[in-house]
Design an enzyme around this catalytic site. Structure first.
Site, PDB file in Angstrom:
ATOM      1  N   LYS A 158      -7.613   4.035  -7.094  1.00  7.82           N
ATOM      2  CA  LYS A 158      -7.996   5.275  -8.057  1.00  7.82           C
ATOM      3  C   LYS A 158      -9.205   5.702  -7.770  1.00  7.82           C
ATOM      4  CE  LYS A 158      -5.615   2.883 -11.730  1.00  7.82           C
ATOM      5  NZ  LYS A 158      -5.692   2.175 -13.163  1.00  7.82           N
ATOM      6  N   GLY A 193       1.006  -1.151   0.149  1.00 11.39           N
ATOM      7  CA  GLY A 193       0.077  -0.027   0.025  1.00 11.39           C
ATOM      8  C   GLY A 193       0.694   1.309   0.000  1.00 11.39           C
ATOM      9  N   PRO A 194       0.019   2.508  -0.140  1.00  9.91           N
ATOM     10  CA  PRO A 194       0.896   3.496  -0.323  1.00  9.91           C
ATOM     11  C   PRO A 194       1.667   4.147   1.076  1.00  9.91           C
ATOM     12  CG  PRO A 194      -1.494   4.048  -0.426  1.00  9.91           C
ATOM     13  CD  PRO A 194      -1.219   2.383  -0.443  1.00  9.91           C
ATOM     14  N   PRO A 195       2.361   4.865   1.034  1.00 11.12           N
ATOM     15  CA  PRO A 195       2.996   5.376   2.686  1.00 11.12           C
ATOM     16  C   PRO A 195       1.941   6.030   3.364  1.00 11.12           C
ATOM     17  CG  PRO A 195       4.281   6.196   0.498  1.00 11.12           C
ATOM     18  CD  PRO A 195       3.082   5.714  -0.048  1.00 11.12           C
ATOM     19  N   GLY A 196       2.277   5.740   4.676  1.00 15.10           N
ATOM     20  CA  GLY A 196       1.267   6.432   5.673  1.00 15.10           C
ATOM     21  C   GLY A 196      -0.146   5.604   5.879  1.00 15.10           C
ATOM     22  N   VAL A 197      -0.081   4.380   5.492  1.00 15.84           N
ATOM     23  CA  VAL A 197      -1.272   3.644   5.951  1.00 15.84           C
ATOM     24  C   VAL A 197      -1.241   2.612   7.043  1.00 15.84           C
ATOM     25  CG1 VAL A 197      -2.213   3.695   3.456  1.00 15.84           C
ATOM     26  CG2 VAL A 197      -0.957   1.618   4.234  1.00 15.84           C
ATOM     27  N   GLY A 198       0.018   3.012   7.545  1.00 15.65           N
ATOM     28  CA  GLY A 198       0.223   1.927   8.700  1.00 15.65           C
ATOM     29  C   GLY A 198       0.695   0.640   8.532  1.00 15.65           C
ATOM     30  N   LYS A 199       1.437   0.433   7.227  1.00 15.02           N
ATOM     31  CA  LYS A 199       2.059  -0.932   7.338  1.00 15.02           C
ATOM     32  C   LYS A 199       3.075  -1.462   8.385  1.00 15.02           C
ATOM     33  CE  LYS A 199       3.522   0.003   3.170  1.00 15.02           C
ATOM     34  NZ  LYS A 199       3.173   1.311   3.292  1.00 15.02           N
ATOM     35  N   THR A 200       3.974  -0.654   8.808  1.00 18.91           N
ATOM     36  CA  THR A 200       5.133  -0.779   9.605  1.00 18.91           C
ATOM     37  C   THR A 200       4.658  -1.165  10.977  1.00 18.91           C
ATOM     38  OG1 THR A 200       6.812   0.308   8.307  1.00 18.91           O
ATOM     39  CG2 THR A 200       7.329  -0.250  10.581  1.00 18.91           C
ATOM     40  N   SER A 228      -3.118   1.900 -18.186  1.00 16.14           N
ATOM     41  CA  SER A 228      -4.448   2.205 -17.891  1.00 16.14           C
ATOM     42  C   SER A 228      -4.818   3.683 -18.431  1.00 16.14           C
ATOM     43  CB  SER A 228      -4.715   2.095 -16.378  1.00 16.14           C
ATOM     44  OG  SER A 228      -3.808   3.088 -15.792  1.00 16.14           O
TER      45      SER A 228
END
Length: 778
Positions: A725, A355-362, A682
């Site tokens: 998107k 996912g994109p940065p800042g979504v809480g993966k880490t 796309s």
């Protein structure tokens, strides 16, 4: 200068030249030599001439004091060489000795320059005598005063080779003879000085080594008395080995290294290598494991408390724990089936959060470890380009150490931690240093990683109980074999409502706590938070949102610290005073209010984004031809999409209601921002729509965004990343989305509140796109 006297003497030729002052024993092995010696002793007072080597015109006058037999029975003569002679004529008669007319050369008086040269020669010879510890050379310097005789004597003492003796023999002038010997003496002295320097260096090194050896022996004796010697270290290692809860293969490897360590001298370089290896391998948490928290309700509560939303990944973790709980309850954990296959107990799990940065993966990785009751270790892989970083370095290299996986286990102090492989998509192949992504193949394969082998430890490690969690922004840069081993869970970003909840529940309280304020000292209501989200941030995650909230709270902190009454109430109208001017503007309407511009949707490493496709055309002149110009740092796939879009419009001009003559122009397609690389198929229908808008003069609806690939037949083909998107389109205020029919099923991933705000148009062919993309004809 030399003086001469003329005489006639018997002559004999020797294999090599002889010098005045030499005493030589000659075996009378040839008739010529026998006749010459007998003639000398019988008729010439024991005197004869000797020539040697390739010298023909110059010889030596010798005297024969004695003739006799050697112990072997051979006849021999003792010959004492007295001086030089220049041969002018040779008279040979059959059956008798050859006679030669010769001028006897006698050294004359020396010049002042020769005397000076002799003094320098004597000084040099004294140094040589000292360096060589010679007894004979000082005696020569003391007893031989004549310069010429001294030169000949030195040449005899130094045992010159044949060629050098000839040079000295030919030096009839005393000055030339002294110079020749002095040149040799200087070179020889230099050789002796170099040899002495080398010998001293070697001796000094040996003395230093011997001294160090003795000191080390004394130190070892002292350590032994104190109970700190190698024997005690070895005993300590053996005690640890007995208590070690490791596989038998590992214990066997350790035992062999201990035997080598015990036999090896402490002076050996390998001694320290083996000791370091033993320290590292005993640092491994062999047999250490943490019990999983299989209370599913408690695990779900921990996940919900740490993160809002993200239901899919939470469900995946709860399912994993449920499997462990069921197997434990049914006593299947330690079972190995009849075919020798490993029990499912040992099968690890590889979850990849994309996912994109800042979504809480880490942070989600830490939460998963807490929910499972396991230790957590983060391994940052961004920028790693060396395979040895994963697998470790060979022990033969200086400074070698285990790889990051082994070090993670040592840090966790258990064999079943949760290891977060952060930014796995940012690894790069290192060329000669190996490909780190290839090294991860075995690490992340549950069918292989129970026998993972680190290059440094060189023993099998069981990683099957480790829960690996990988994070990535995009999947495009992850090699297919590695991707095949991953369980992909997508985190596509948050809606505005979710961001508002996260800010109120997590971000704002955290910033208030960090600043030293109390929660009741600042009031920020939902309206203010929503205004910050819409006016100051435009992102898939919440990192920028937390940054803006932190900026706001710091401003409040500075006010409170200077005596402002609390609570401080933040209102929307004053936001610009607190955190500066707005950073995000609604630009869709302004950008699409002219013909030739269409709004497309894309996915980048930072999440979903909106692209504006701009087109223009100009008549061809004598220096240009109809064609296509592309700008905006487009990749090859996107360039092909633009060419397909133009060719489709040309071939279907009648169907689209376009003038065929208008196609005889040069078209320019531009995709801002030009400094950002873009690629992917796309944008096909968006480029086609922009061209149709340009040629028809009809503007595209400002509320419409579109995504989809197009082929030459006008079919709309599916794309990826639909949820990201749609979220990006919603952030920019678009209310209608055109998407491929085969992506209709992906709308299930879009939150219901977003679907309620938007209208989705399903397109199978480009005719479906045209029907909804343009404003109605006047």
């Amino acid at each position: 200068m030399s003086t001469t006297t003329t005489t006639r003497l018997p002559i004999a030729h020797l294999p090599s030249a002889v010098l005045p002052g030499a005493t030589v024993t000659l075996t009378l092995s040839t008739d010529e030599l026998r006749r010459a010696v007998h003639a000398a002793t019988d008729d010439f007072g024991g005197r004869l001439l000797l020539t040697g080597g390739d010298e023909q015109g110059l010889g030596a006058v010798a005297r024969v004091p004695n003739v006799g037999n050697l112990p072997t029975g051979e006849a021999a003569a003792i010959v004492r060489v007295e001086g030089r002679a220049r041969i002018s004529a040779v008279h040979s008669e059959s059956g008798s000795a050859s006679l030669a007319d010769a001028e006897l050369l006698i050294d004359g008086p020396t010049t002042s320059s020769t005397d000076a040269a002799v003094r320098e020669l004597r000084a040099t010879l004294e140094l040589i005598a000292e360096k060589r510890n010679s007894r004979r050379l000082p005696e020569l310097l003391r007893t031989v005063q004549d310069p010429g005789a001294l030169a000949d004597a030195v040449a005899l003492w130094a045992e010159f080779a044949d060629g050098d003796r000839l040079i000295v023999l030919r030096a009839v002038d005393v000055g030339d003879r002294v110079d020749a010997i002095h040149a040799w003496a200087r070179n020889h002295l230099n050789e002796l000085q170099v040899a002495e320097t080398i010998r001293n260096d070697v001796s000094e090194g040996m003395d230093k080594q011997q001294r160090e050896y003795l000191l080390r022996q004394q130190m070892n004796a002292i350590r032994k008395e104190l109970g700190e010697g190698d024997e005690d270290v070895t005993n300590e290692y053996r005690t640890k080995l007995v208590d070690l809860d490791a596989p038998e293969s590992v214990k066997t490897a350790i035992s062999k290294e201990l035997d080598r360590f015990e036999r090896m001298s402490s002076q050996s370089p390998e001694h320290s290598w083996i000791r370091t290896w033993l320290d590292r391998i005993f640092e491994m948490p062999w047999g250490e494991r943490t019990d999983d928290n299989v209370d599913l309700v408690d695990a779900q509560a921990i996940l919900d408390a740490d993160h809002y939303g993200l239901d899919e990944v939470k469900d995946r973790i709860v399912e994993f724990l449920a499997t462990r709980k069921l197997r434990r309850d049914r006593g299947l954990d330690a079972r190995v089936d009849a075919d020798g296959e490993r029990s499912a107990r040992g099968q690890g799990s590889v979850i990849t959060l994309v996912g994109p940065p800042g979504v809480g993966k880490t942070s989600l990785g830490e939460s998963i470890a807490r929910a499972m009751g396991r230790e957590f270790v983060r391994v940052a892989l961004g920028g790693v380009r060396d395979e040895s970083e994963i697998r470790g370095h060979r022990r033969t290299y200086v400074g070698s150490q285990p790889g990051r996986i082994v070090r993670a286990l040592q840090e966790a102090k258990t064999m079943n931690p949760v290891i977060l492989l952060d930014e796995v998509d940012k690894m790069a192949a290192g060329g000669w240093s190996g490909d780190p992504t290839a090294a991860l193949l075995e690490v992340l394969d549950p069918a292989q990683n129970h026998t993972f082998r680190d290059h440094y430890l060189e023993v099998d490690l069981d990683l099957s109980e480790v829960v690996f969690i990988a994070t990535a922004n995009v999947l495009d840069t992850i090699p297919a074999p590695l991707l095949d081993r991953m369980d992909i869970v997508r985190l596509d970003g948050y809606t505005e409502a979710e961001k508002s909840f996260i800010a109120r529940r997590y971000l704002l309280p955290r910033q208030i706590e960090r600043s030293g304020l109390q929660l009741d000292e600042v009031v920020v209501d939902d309206v203010v938070i929503n205004e910050i989200i819409s006016g100051w941030t435009r992102e898939a995650g919440v990192r920028s949102l937390e940054r803006e909230l932190g900026r706001l709270v710091r401003k409040v902190t500075s006010k409170v610290a200077t005596g402002t009454d609390t609570p401080v109430n933040i209102v929307v109208d004053e936001l610009t005073d607190w955190i500066g001017r707005r950073k995000v503007d609604d630009e869709v309407t302004a950008r699409t209010n002219t013909a030739g511009v269409a709004t497309g949707l894309a996915v980048t490493g930072a999440g979903g984004d909106v692209l504006f496709i701009e087109t223009t055309a100009f008549p061809t002149g004598p220096d240009s031809e109809p064609g296509l110009t592309l700008t905006g740092q487009l990749g090859d796939v996107m360039k092909e999409s633009a060419q397909i879009a133009l060719n489709y419009v040309r071939s279907h001009a009648d169907e689209l209601g376009l003038d065929p003559d208008s196609m005889r122009q040069r078209f320019h397609v531009h995709v801002p921002a030009g400094a950002i690389p873009k690629d992917g198929p796309s944008a096909g229908i968006t480029m086609t729509t922009a061209l149709v808008s340009l040629l028809s003069g009809r503007a595209v609806k400002p509320t419409v965004g579109m995504t989809g690939e197009i082929n030459l037949q006008g079919q709309v083909l599916p794309i990826g990343g639909l949820k990201q998107k749609v979220l990006a389109a919603h952030r920019l205020g678009l209310t209608e989305i055109v998407l491929p029919k085969r992506n209709e099923k992906d709308l299930e991933d879009v939150p219901d509140n977003i679907k309620a705000d938007m209208t989705f148009h399903i397109a199978s062919t480009y005719a479906d796109v045209v029907a909804v993309a343009f404003e109605p004809a006047a």
